[in-house]
Structures are given as C-alpha cells and as structure tokens.
Design a protein around this motif. Structure first.
Motif, mmCIF file in Angstrom:
data_model
loop_
_atom_site.group_PDB
_atom_site.id
_atom_site.type_symbol
_atom_site.label_atom_id
_atom_site.label_comp_id
_atom_site.label_asym_id
_atom_site.label_seq_id
_atom_site.Cartn_x
_atom_site.Cartn_y
_atom_site.Cartn_z
ATOM 1 N N PHE A 158 0.833 -1.194 0.000
ATOM 2 C CA PHE A 158 0.000 0.000 0.000
ATOM 3 C C PHE A 158 0.872 1.251 0.000
ATOM 4 O O PHE A 158 1.966 1.274 0.584
ATOM 5 C CB PHE A 158 -0.913 0.010 1.228
ATOM 6 N N GLY A 159 0.392 2.297 -0.627
ATOM 7 C CA GLY A 159 1.129 3.549 -0.642
ATOM 8 C C GLY A 159 0.290 4.665 -1.208
ATOM 9 O O GLY A 159 -0.909 4.494 -1.473
ATOM 10 N N SER A 160 0.938 5.793 -1.404
ATOM 11 C CA SER A 160 0.232 6.960 -1.925
ATOM 12 C C SER A 160 1.107 7.726 -2.911
ATOM 13 O O SER A 160 0.974 8.934 -3.056
ATOM 14 C CB SER A 160 -0.185 7.876 -0.759
ATOM 15 N N ALA A 161 2.012 6.990 -3.581
ATOM 16 C CA ALA A 161 2.985 7.635 -4.469
ATOM 17 C C ALA A 161 2.547 7.661 -5.924
ATOM 18 O O ALA A 161 3.274 8.201 -6.767
ATOM 19 C CB ALA A 161 4.335 6.916 -4.348
ATOM 20 N N GLY A 162 1.388 7.086 -6.225
ATOM 21 C CA GLY A 162 0.917 7.095 -7.602
ATOM 22 C C GLY A 162 1.939 6.488 -8.537
ATOM 23 O O GLY A 162 2.497 5.424 -8.271
ATOM 24 N N GLU A 163 2.214 7.181 -9.631
ATOM 25 C CA GLU A 163 3.210 6.736 -10.599
ATOM 26 C C GLU A 163 4.519 7.505 -10.447
ATOM 27 O O GLU A 163 5.359 7.507 -11.361
ATOM 28 C CB GLU A 163 2.664 6.892 -12.022
ATOM 29 N N GLY A 164 4.689 8.143 -9.302
ATOM 30 C CA GLY A 164 5.924 8.870 -9.052
ATOM 31 C C GLY A 164 7.114 7.929 -9.064
ATOM 32 O O GLY A 164 7.052 6.838 -8.500
ATOM 33 N N ARG A 165 8.194 8.363 -9.682
ATOM 34 C CA ARG A 165 9.380 7.522 -9.785
ATOM 35 C C ARG A 165 10.318 7.806 -8.607
ATOM 36 O O ARG A 165 10.487 8.960 -8.188
ATOM 37 C CB ARG A 165 10.090 7.724 -11.120
ATOM 38 N N ILE A 166 10.918 6.741 -8.104
ATOM 39 C CA ILE A 166 11.750 6.816 -6.903
ATOM 40 C C ILE A 166 13.154 6.346 -7.244
ATOM 41 O O ILE A 166 13.332 5.242 -7.758
ATOM 42 C CB ILE A 166 11.146 5.941 -5.789
ATOM 43 N N SER A 167 14.139 7.178 -6.972
ATOM 44 C CA SER A 167 15.538 6.847 -7.286
ATOM 45 C C SER A 167 16.273 6.506 -5.995
ATOM 46 O O SER A 167 17.164 7.243 -5.564
ATOM 47 C CB SER A 167 16.223 8.027 -7.985
ATOM 48 N N SER A 168 15.912 5.410 -5.391
ATOM 49 C CA SER A 168 16.533 5.052 -4.112
ATOM 50 C C SER A 168 17.831 4.287 -4.331
ATOM 51 O O SER A 168 18.129 3.817 -5.427
ATOM 52 C CB SER A 168 15.572 4.245 -3.245
ATOM 53 N N ALA A 169 18.598 4.182 -3.266
ATOM 54 C CA ALA A 169 19.847 3.407 -3.257
ATOM 55 C C ALA A 169 19.968 2.778 -1.878
ATOM 56 O O ALA A 169 19.201 3.104 -0.965
ATOM 57 C CB ALA A 169 21.037 4.307 -3.560
ATOM 58 N N SER A 170 20.906 1.885 -1.711
ATOM 59 C CA SER A 170 21.054 1.242 -0.413
ATOM 60 C C SER A 170 21.699 2.200 0.594
ATOM 61 O O SER A 170 22.430 3.119 0.221
ATOM 62 C CB SER A 170 21.908 -0.021 -0.526
ATOM 63 N N ARG A 171 21.440 1.958 1.843
ATOM 64 C CA ARG A 171 22.078 2.751 2.900
ATOM 65 C C ARG A 171 23.599 2.656 2.786
ATOM 66 O O ARG A 171 24.316 3.630 2.996
ATOM 67 C CB ARG A 171 21.590 2.264 4.264
ATOM 68 N N ALA A 172 24.091 1.481 2.399
ATOM 69 C CA ALA A 172 25.535 1.290 2.238
ATOM 70 C C ALA A 172 26.101 2.162 1.122
ATOM 71 O O ALA A 172 27.254 2.613 1.195
ATOM 72 C CB ALA A 172 25.838 -0.183 1.969
#
Length: 285
Positions: A158-172
């Motif tokens: 579940f979320g509320s981000a729609g089709e927004g793109r997310i450029s995540s990376a690892s904490r490391a």
C-alpha cells in the motif's frame, strides 16, 4: 581525525566500516550517546567519545582535535534544527576544517515535509562560516524493503505515491559516498551533492519485483494520502511515523524522490545497488 556523529546508528556504522578501509582506526572517532553500544568499534581501535545532540556541553569534547566531522542528521523530527545547531556551534568553536551534513535530496525545493528542518540546517551551516559539504541523500531502499514481509502477507503493498518515480539506493551506497567525501584530497568546502540511485522505479514496479522473486502474488494499491495514513495508523504505527510516511509518498508522487544525475555512483566509483538485490536480501535469498 574524523568524527562520525550518531555512530551507533545504521548509517553511522556503515560510514565507519567504509572509513576503516581507507584510514587507520586511530584516526576515526565514533561520537555516540552511549559508548557501550559501540564497544565493538573500540575493540577495532576506533576512538569512542560520548556526544549527545541535546547536550551541547558534550560536543566540544567529542570534537576536540578533529579535522573533519560528519553530522548525521538527528532522527528526532521537530527537534533537529536545535540539535544540529548545537553541533555546528561546537564544530566552529573547535576549529573543525570540514563539517559534512546528511541532508535530503533536492532539499532546497523538496515537497517532502521532513525537508524543512534540512533546509533550515543548511541555512545555519551557511551562516556559521564553518567549511561545510552537504550530502543530500535520496531515499534508502530499506525504507521500502522493510515492508516486504508485510506485502507478502497481504498480497499487496500500500502507498500513496501514484506513478511517481523513486531513485533510491542502499544505505551502504550513501555511507560509501560519505566516506569518499571525508577522505577526498579535494577541497569539499561549499559543495552540495544530490545523491540518488542510478535506476528509478514506481511502487507498482516495486510490488511486481517482490512478486517475481517470491513467486507469490503482490500488487500495489495506491491510496489517497489521508487513507494511506489511516491504514498505517490501523497497522499500529505511531501518529508521527504514519504522517511522515504518508507525506513522503505523496511527495514522491510529485517527483520529490526522483533524480537522474547519477552523482552517487560517480562519487563512489561504481553503480548503485539495484533495488532487485535489496529485495532479494529482504526475502532472505
């Protein structure tokens, strides 16, 4: 001497692990509220000093003889500006030559509610006169992969981000960037790094990858921000956490977590960790 504040936290420990690959342990100072929590680092030769953002008197001793300090942003939302200001003031008194700060991606114009304290801290850094470098970290993979088990149990994320793109990376990945900056031979004062993963994805993509790797059906269900917050509260999350997560997703829908500069991979000298790898780790594969 390099001081890492919040050194007992997840990011702090990873930064120190990277620094240990680059400099002698005796040149690293782990600044923590409770030194007992980093006894393992002390055993490796890392100096351990007591430091509490909310007790400014502890910070001068923690920063004594330090050339560089990394201020890992406080987790206490609503109190962070005062805590960060105390660190900045102590760094100035001790003549620190470089103060690093872990901010948030595109802090100057981010729609994220949590960005405000980061903007205020960046402004305080500018006023201080202390040479500073700002690491504007994007989202961690772990912010989402921590919910993989829940998604599998419910057959949905579940979320509320729609089709927004997310450029995540690892904490490391972000820890490696901090270590690279702190050990660089180049003058880092005044630099601002926008740091994010090489590849972006939607939460629909995230759910699809969980399903693909687990062999179980998982879909993404997009909710209005208020409904998502209500669902998080019903799941037992505290009010401020539910508000933070719902706000962050809503901001992601507007592009707040997207960046395609690849500055992070350039800084660490390798591609950032793929989301698929982080999901595999969360699944224990």
């Amino acid at each position: 001497m390099i001081v890492i504040t919040g050194a007992s936290g997840q990011l702090g420990r990873l930064v120190i692990a990277r620094l240990l690959e680059k400099v002698p342990a005796s040149q690293i100072i782990a600044a923590v509220r409770d030194p007992k929590k980093v006894a393992d680092l002390a055993a490796k030769g890392v100096q351990v000093r007591q430091a509490d953002y909310s007790q400014p008197a502890t910070l001068d001793g923690a920063f004594k003889d330090a050339e560089k300090v990394l201020l890992i942003s406080s987790s206490e939302v609503g109190q962070r500006l005062a805590q960060h200001q105390a660190v900045i003031d102590a760094a100035k008194r001790q003549g620190v030559r470089l103060l690093g700060y872990t901010s948030v991606l595109h802090a100057s114009d981010s729609a994220l509610g949590l960005a405000e304290e980061h903007r205020e801290t960046e402004a305080a850094l500018g006023r201080s006169g202390v040479p500073a470098v700002v690491l504007r970290n994007g989202w961690y993979h772990e912010n989402y992969t921590a919910g993989v088990a829940h998604a599998l149990a419910n057959g949905a994320h579940f979320g509320s981000a729609g089709e927004g793109r997310i450029s995540s990376a690892s904490r490391a990945d972000y820890a490696a960037a901090a270590a690279a900056v702190l050990t660089s031979n180049e003058d880092q004062g005044g630099k601002v790094y926008e740091l994010a993963g090489d590849q972006s994805y939607t939460l629909s993509d995230f759910a699809t990858e969980i399903a693909c790797q687990s062999g179980k059906p998982v879909v993404y269900i997009d909710l209005p921000e208020a409904d998502y917050k209500a669902a998080l509260l019903q799941a037992g999350l505290p009010e401020f956490v539910a508000q933070l997560l719902a706000d962050s997703d809503a901001a992601a829908a507007k592009g707040a977590l997207f960046d395609e500069s690849r500055r992070l991979s350039q800084l660490i000298g390798r591609p950032t960790t793929p989301l698929a790898y982080a999901i595999a780790e969360a699944l224990g594969q």
